[in-house]
Design an enzyme around this catalytic site. Structure first.
Site, PDB file in Angstrom:
ATOM      1  N   ASP A  32      10.087  -5.013  -5.764  1.00  0.00           N
ATOM      2  CA  ASP A  32      11.079  -5.681  -4.925  1.00  0.00           C
ATOM      3  C   ASP A  32      11.492  -4.719  -3.810  1.00  0.00           C
ATOM      4  O   ASP A  32      11.670  -3.524  -4.054  1.00  0.00           O
ATOM      5  CB  ASP A  32      12.291  -6.072  -5.774  1.00  0.00           C
ATOM      6  CG  ASP A  32      13.227  -7.028  -5.073  1.00  0.00           C
ATOM      7  OD1 ASP A  32      13.808  -6.642  -4.041  1.00  0.00           O
ATOM      8  OD2 ASP A  32      13.381  -8.156  -5.540  1.00  0.00           O
ATOM      9  N   ILE A  33      11.642  -5.249  -2.597  1.00  0.00           N
ATOM     10  CA  ILE A  33      11.994  -4.367  -1.472  1.00  0.00           C
ATOM     11  C   ILE A  33      13.470  -3.953  -1.484  1.00  0.00           C
ATOM     12  O   ILE A  33      13.848  -3.015  -0.793  1.00  0.00           O
ATOM     13  CB  ILE A  33      11.624  -4.982  -0.110  1.00  0.00           C
ATOM     14  CG1 ILE A  33      12.352  -6.295   0.126  1.00  0.00           C
ATOM     15  CG2 ILE A  33      10.119  -5.144   0.020  1.00  0.00           C
ATOM     16  CD1 ILE A  33      12.232  -6.820   1.548  1.00  0.00           C
ATOM     17  N   HIS A 101       9.285 -16.859  -8.378  1.00  0.00           N
ATOM     18  CA  HIS A 101       9.109 -15.451  -8.709  1.00  0.00           C
ATOM     19  C   HIS A 101      10.085 -15.043  -9.798  1.00  0.00           C
ATOM     20  O   HIS A 101      11.253 -15.409  -9.778  1.00  0.00           O
ATOM     21  CB  HIS A 101       9.246 -14.536  -7.484  1.00  0.00           C
ATOM     22  CG  HIS A 101      10.526 -14.689  -6.727  1.00  0.00           C
ATOM     23  ND1 HIS A 101      10.790 -15.760  -5.896  1.00  0.00           N
ATOM     24  CD2 HIS A 101      11.605 -13.883  -6.658  1.00  0.00           C
ATOM     25  CE1 HIS A 101      11.986 -15.606  -5.359  1.00  0.00           C
ATOM     26  NE2 HIS A 101      12.505 -14.472  -5.803  1.00  0.00           N
ATOM     27  N   LEU A 102       9.563 -14.305 -10.759  1.00  0.00           N
ATOM     28  CA  LEU A 102      10.334 -13.783 -11.876  1.00  0.00           C
ATOM     29  C   LEU A 102      10.802 -12.384 -11.533  1.00  0.00           C
ATOM     30  O   LEU A 102       9.992 -11.518 -11.195  1.00  0.00           O
ATOM     31  CB  LEU A 102       9.465 -13.757 -13.138  1.00  0.00           C
ATOM     32  CG  LEU A 102      10.051 -13.048 -14.360  1.00  0.00           C
ATOM     33  CD1 LEU A 102      11.260 -13.801 -14.902  1.00  0.00           C
ATOM     34  CD2 LEU A 102       8.975 -12.893 -15.438  1.00  0.00           C
ATOM     35  N   HIS A 103      12.114 -12.161 -11.617  1.00  0.00           N
ATOM     36  CA  HIS A 103      12.662 -10.818 -11.443  1.00  0.00           C
ATOM     37  C   HIS A 103      12.569 -10.085 -12.771  1.00  0.00           C
ATOM     38  O   HIS A 103      12.966 -10.618 -13.814  1.00  0.00           O
ATOM     39  CB  HIS A 103      14.132 -10.878 -11.009  1.00  0.00           C
ATOM     40  CG  HIS A 103      14.324 -11.355  -9.615  1.00  0.00           C
ATOM     41  ND1 HIS A 103      14.386 -10.488  -8.544  1.00  0.00           N
ATOM     42  CD2 HIS A 103      14.459 -12.600  -9.103  1.00  0.00           C
ATOM     43  CE1 HIS A 103      14.560 -11.188  -7.427  1.00  0.00           C
ATOM     44  NE2 HIS A 103      14.599 -12.478  -7.750  1.00  0.00           N
TER      45      HIS A 103
END
Length: 140
Positions: A32-33, A101-103
């Site tokens: 993740d950015i 999207h899965l964190h």
């Protein structure tokens, strides 16, 4: 099918940069950015699925389960703690990217105040995997 205005689709086609940690025919995992903790990865299906609200089938349930399995494996492979992890999805309209999207966030215990709010389980804006699977099971 890639969407030309989707940043995740651009990462898949290498039109946008990302730190890719895993990739197979179905799923890609990248950092993740704006990480909420030391380890913060996004597990993204290559098939463009707009959000958790688009999940309706047994195949979708199996996809989520594979995403979780891969996310935990990538976390372990990168020195993260699967016992101190936050796994979940942002719920529309609170998702910043309209591509499922899965964190995967670890250590969850070290997230700051704002991150704890943004990734607070079972809120209108963030849903844990178990609740996502329960909602999906109720649709089947």
């Amino acid at each position: 099918m890639a969407h030309s205005n989707c940043i995740f689709c651009k990462i898949l086609t290498r039109e946008a940069p990302a730190t890719i940690l895993f990739e197979n025919d179905e799923i890609i995992v990248f950092a993740d950015i704006k990480p909420a903790a030391k380890h913060h990865f996004l597990v993204v299906p290559k098939n463009h699925i707009p959000s958790i609200n688009s999940l309706v089938s047994q195949e979708d349930k199996l996809l989520i389960e594979r995403m979780v399995q891969i996310g935990k494996k990538v976390l372990e492979d990168n020195g993260g703690d699967v016992n101190d992890v936050r796994l979940g999805f942002h719920c529309p309209p609170f998702n910043s990217i309209s591509h499922l999207h899965l964190h995967v966030i670890s250590p969850a215990s070290e997230m700051g105040f704002f991150s704890r709010l943004v990734f607070k389980p079972n809120t209108y804006w963030f849903q844990c995997v178990d609740d996502t699977l329960t909602r999906l099971n109720n649709k089947l």
